[in-house]
Write a protein that holds these residues in place. Sequence first.
Motif, PDB file in Angstrom:
ATOM      1  N   TYR A   1      30.099  30.955  31.151  1.00 26.34           N
ATOM      2  CA  TYR A   1      31.692  30.999  31.131  1.00 26.34           C
ATOM      3  C   TYR A   1      32.189  30.319  29.945  1.00 26.34           C
ATOM      4  N   ALA A   2      33.235  30.571  29.788  1.00 25.73           N
ATOM      5  CA  ALA A   2      34.399  30.052  28.861  1.00 25.73           C
ATOM      6  C   ALA A   2      35.789  29.982  29.575  1.00 25.73           C
ATOM      7  N   GLY A   3      36.581  29.087  29.327  1.00 29.13           N
ATOM      8  CA  GLY A   3      37.765  28.991  29.827  1.00 29.13           C
ATOM      9  C   GLY A   3      38.390  27.799  29.226  1.00 29.13           C
ATOM     10  N   ILE A   4      39.698  27.589  29.728  1.00 28.87           N
ATOM     11  CA  ILE A   4      40.763  26.657  29.395  1.00 28.87           C
ATOM     12  C   ILE A   4      41.376  26.059  30.675  1.00 28.87           C
ATOM     13  N   ARG A   5      41.816  24.641  30.544  1.00 27.38           N
ATOM     14  CA  ARG A   5      42.322  23.848  31.440  1.00 27.38           C
ATOM     15  C   ARG A   5      43.298  22.893  30.977  1.00 27.38           C
ATOM     16  N   GLY A   6      44.209  22.529  31.665  1.00 27.77           N
ATOM     17  CA  GLY A   6      45.224  21.243  31.071  1.00 27.77           C
ATOM     18  C   GLY A   6      46.214  21.026  31.915  1.00 27.77           C
ATOM     19  N   ALA A   7      47.541  20.732  31.283  1.00 26.24           N
ATOM     20  CA  ALA A   7      48.748  20.326  31.858  1.00 26.24           C
ATOM     21  C   ALA A   7      49.686  20.539  30.814  1.00 26.24           C
ATOM     22  N   ALA A   8      50.944  21.045  31.242  1.00 28.87           N
ATOM     23  CA  ALA A   8      51.983  21.236  30.358  1.00 28.87           C
ATOM     24  C   ALA A   8      53.242  20.416  30.779  1.00 28.87           C
ATOM     25  N   GLY A   9      53.274  19.450  30.044  1.00 27.50           N
ATOM     26  CA  GLY A   9      54.376  18.507  30.870  1.00 27.50           C
ATOM     27  C   GLY A   9      53.738  17.627  31.829  1.00 27.50           C
ATOM     28  N   ASN A  10      54.872  17.164  32.812  1.00 29.96           N
ATOM     29  CA  ASN A  10      54.574  16.295  33.649  1.00 29.96           C
ATOM     30  C   ASN A  10      54.186  16.922  35.174  1.00 29.96           C
ATOM     31  N   HIS A  11      54.425  18.230  35.194  1.00 32.63           N
ATOM     32  CA  HIS A  11      54.283  18.678  36.460  1.00 32.63           C
ATOM     33  C   HIS A  11      53.539  20.149  36.596  1.00 32.63           C
ATOM     34  N   LEU A  12      53.246  20.792  35.636  1.00 31.26           N
ATOM     35  CA  LEU A  12      52.624  21.959  35.458  1.00 31.26           C
ATOM     36  C   LEU A  12      51.250  21.999  34.879  1.00 31.26           C
ATOM     37  N   THR A  13      50.181  22.325  35.726  1.00 29.32           N
ATOM     38  CA  THR A  13      48.908  22.484  35.446  1.00 29.32           C
ATOM     39  C   THR A  13      48.411  23.837  35.644  1.00 29.32           C
ATOM     40  N   TYR A  14      47.271  24.274  34.755  1.00 30.93           N
ATOM     41  CA  TYR A  14      46.649  25.472  34.611  1.00 30.93           C
ATOM     42  C   TYR A  14      45.161  25.580  34.575  1.00 30.93           C
ATOM     43  N   ARG A  15      44.503  26.622  34.834  1.00 31.45           N
ATOM     44  CA  ARG A  15      43.189  26.658  34.518  1.00 31.45           C
ATOM     45  C   ARG A  15      42.831  28.278  34.496  1.00 31.45           C
ATOM     46  N   ALA A  16      41.983  28.461  33.541  1.00 30.52           N
ATOM     47  CA  ALA A  16      41.495  30.015  33.461  1.00 30.52           C
ATOM     48  C   ALA A  16      40.084  30.155  33.205  1.00 30.52           C
ATOM     49  N   ARG A  17      39.247  30.815  33.753  1.00 36.46           N
ATOM     50  CA  ARG A  17      37.947  30.881  33.088  1.00 36.46           C
ATOM     51  C   ARG A  17      37.210  32.427  33.380  1.00 36.46           C
ATOM     52  N   LEU A  18      36.820  32.915  32.239  1.00 32.85           N
ATOM     53  CA  LEU A  18      35.951  34.149  32.400  1.00 32.85           C
ATOM     54  C   LEU A  18      34.493  33.913  32.392  1.00 32.85           C
ATOM     55  N   SER A  19      33.924  34.512  33.611  1.00 30.40           N
ATOM     56  CA  SER A  19      32.567  34.210  33.910  1.00 30.40           C
ATOM     57  C   SER A  19      31.679  35.463  33.664  1.00 30.40           C
ATOM     58  N   PHE A  20      30.362  35.221  33.180  1.00 28.48           N
ATOM     59  CA  PHE A  20      29.678  36.306  33.368  1.00 28.48           C
ATOM     60  C   PHE A  20      28.172  35.898  34.014  1.00 28.48           C
ATOM     61  N   MET A  21      28.016  36.796  35.293  1.00 23.31           N
ATOM     62  CA  MET A  21      27.200  36.166  36.258  1.00 23.31           C
ATOM     63  C   MET A  21      25.905  37.384  36.543  1.00 23.31           C
ATOM     64  N   ARG A  22      24.871  36.857  36.774  1.00 18.98           N
ATOM     65  CA  ARG A  22      23.846  37.749  37.381  1.00 18.98           C
ATOM     66  C   ARG A  22      23.145  37.012  38.614  1.00 18.98           C
ATOM     67  N   THR A  23      23.399  37.743  39.703  1.00 18.42           N
ATOM     68  CA  THR A  23      22.907  37.336  40.804  1.00 18.42           C
ATOM     69  C   THR A  23      21.579  38.055  41.339  1.00 18.42           C
ATOM     70  N   ASN A  24      20.598  37.308  42.071  1.00 17.33           N
ATOM     71  CA  ASN A  24      19.465  37.825  42.629  1.00 17.33           C
ATOM     72  C   ASN A  24      19.566  37.385  43.957  1.00 17.33           C
ATOM     73  N   ASN A  25      19.280  38.692  44.942  1.00 18.20           N
ATOM     74  CA  ASN A  25      19.085  38.292  46.380  1.00 18.20           C
ATOM     75  C   ASN A  25      20.533  38.136  46.988  1.00 18.20           C
ATOM     76  N   GLN A  26      21.701  38.970  46.531  1.00 20.84           N
ATOM     77  CA  GLN A  26      22.995  38.681  47.023  1.00 20.84           C
ATOM     78  C   GLN A  26      23.187  39.443  48.420  1.00 20.84           C
ATOM     79  N   PRO A  27      23.490  38.849  49.183  1.00 20.23           N
ATOM     80  CA  PRO A  27      23.894  39.361  50.648  1.00 20.23           C
ATOM     81  C   PRO A  27      25.131  40.379  50.648  1.00 20.23           C
ATOM     82  N   LEU A  28      24.862  41.478  51.056  1.00 17.56           N
ATOM     83  CA  LEU A  28      26.208  42.661  51.293  1.00 17.56           C
ATOM     84  C   LEU A  28      26.142  42.593  52.827  1.00 17.56           C
ATOM     85  N   PHE A  29      27.092  43.458  53.235  1.00 20.00           N
ATOM     86  CA  PHE A  29      27.668  43.639  54.711  1.00 20.00           C
ATOM     87  C   PHE A  29      27.909  45.136  55.017  1.00 20.00           C
ATOM     88  N   PRO A  30      27.099  46.095  55.011  1.00 20.98           N
ATOM     89  CA  PRO A  30      27.050  47.399  55.417  1.00 20.98           C
ATOM     90  C   PRO A  30      27.082  47.485  56.915  1.00 20.98           C
TER      91      PRO A  30
END
Length: 580
Positions: A397-426
Amino acid sequence: MKRILYTSCLTFIALWIVGNADAQRRRSTRKKVTVTKNQTKPAVANETRMDAAALADTSSPRVVTITSAFKPSLKNAAKINFTAASTYVDSSRTPVTYAVPAQNLFFSYQPVPIKPLALPVDTGFHWQNDHSIRAGLGNFNSFLLAGSFSFGDGKKSNTIVNADYLSNKGDLFAQQYAKLGLSVLSVFNTNNNNEWTTKATYKNTTRYFYGFDNTVPNFKKEDLLQRFNEAGIEIGLRNKKANAFNITYAPKLSLKYFADNRQGKEYNAILEAPLRKSFANKFAIDLGIVADIASTSVSIVPNTLKITNNLFYVSPSVQFQSKAFKVNAGIRPSWDNGKFATLPNITAEAKIGETGLLVEAGWVGYFQKNGYRSLTDINPWILQPTSLVNTKIGEQYAGIRGAAGNHLTYRARLSFMRTNNQPLFPTSRSSLEGRFFDVFVEPEMDIVQLHGEIGYTLQEKLSLVGGLTYRQFTSLQKAEKAWGLLPLEVTGALRWKMFKDLQLKADIFLWDGSHYRNVNQTTLKLDPAADLNIGAEFSVMPKLNLWIQLNNVLNNRYQRWNQYEVLGLNVLGGVVYSFR
């Protein structure tokens, strides 16, 4: 010759002068002089009279007048004068370096009800025990009763008790729901800077499998019952600040019990023991140990199937942290039901100037423990599982986070994931009417995930948070689609204390419909859904408040799971009484 004559004349004149002066001195010795002095003016001497001897002198008498102009006086003393000098102007400045940390406050993007939590002991905080009861009624035969109680002195110990009960009944046959919850949280502080935490919980949920077509033969309501009971106890110990060896620790032991109404049971014990040793305020060594042991038994006529699901891993890592940079490098050796795997644990953060912006990146691996209890938290309409496996996740993953001023906060992240044995629900193949779901294990799947959060906070008057998660599921090995997993979720929550005695709140849920497999084994997609909830609470007496809550304001009868339609517009209202 002329020089001799000139010298002789000068000698003669000098002798005459000396002789004349000597005669004059002899005459003056015979005279008596009287001198008178005065402070205001010089005194004048009286005339000198001649004595008897002088009368014989036939020469004319002489009078000598002496005037004294001398006045004794002291000379003025020299005085040293000190003159103040002008102030010296110093234009130099002492350099003072300091860093103000960014006030980053990140809130969960999932809106949750406000509950009192245990607060850390602070000398500036005055602990006060509060007790309150909330009760309400609404359409769909809705009934709500909740209470919160706190005990202790806030310094050595404090205990918070929460209890709630909610029930409603929809228009469809067996569309009925009830939930009873109880939790007791206690915190005890010792004299040696340690803190003990204990927590006991109980939860009972009652549902019915109402997701079927009414044209099929009628069912008995008792045959559709789906009831779960959960109980747990947790005990933990931590030191509130590092000891003399700069070591911090926080071991925790959890024991959980889960059971359904069809003789299915699960016992789970979890031990977590994180440990950190710091060096020179910049370096640290982390060592985390996790042991998760579970045993599940389900009823399969005529026998009982027992499933063991154990997970162990350790997380040694080295951390370096400065004012502008932080890096953690480690590995995570794991044993998943006896199968060994080494997972990465590398993260980095960098501060960009004085803007309060942090850039983060990482390559991590971890396990998602799948048990009977955790799977019912995702989909409560599943059948008893006949096998349980844990999901291994590798994420970059890669991303940013922080604060703008005294009241506003933000966060963003881009992730690439590989899962093994992921449960699905048919939809279950054994369910002709489509009211059951199976747990299908996908061997391998790739996920591209984009997640963002933003929050605005103004003291305790206004809180606005929102979150967005987008997922793209690819490279599935067996399943046609990611059955039951949401590709897009948008959530938001507003809490606004408009006046001293008036509070407003709102929650919103938006998501794109997930793919599902119906009874004909055909893969389809559910429609998008939107759910908006608003509420208000205001005071009518010093200890009595009135409240109103509107759920699903848009009256959108969407389906989170195929054939399970939710309630429409639900209006609840009641009172809150505070004993303080």
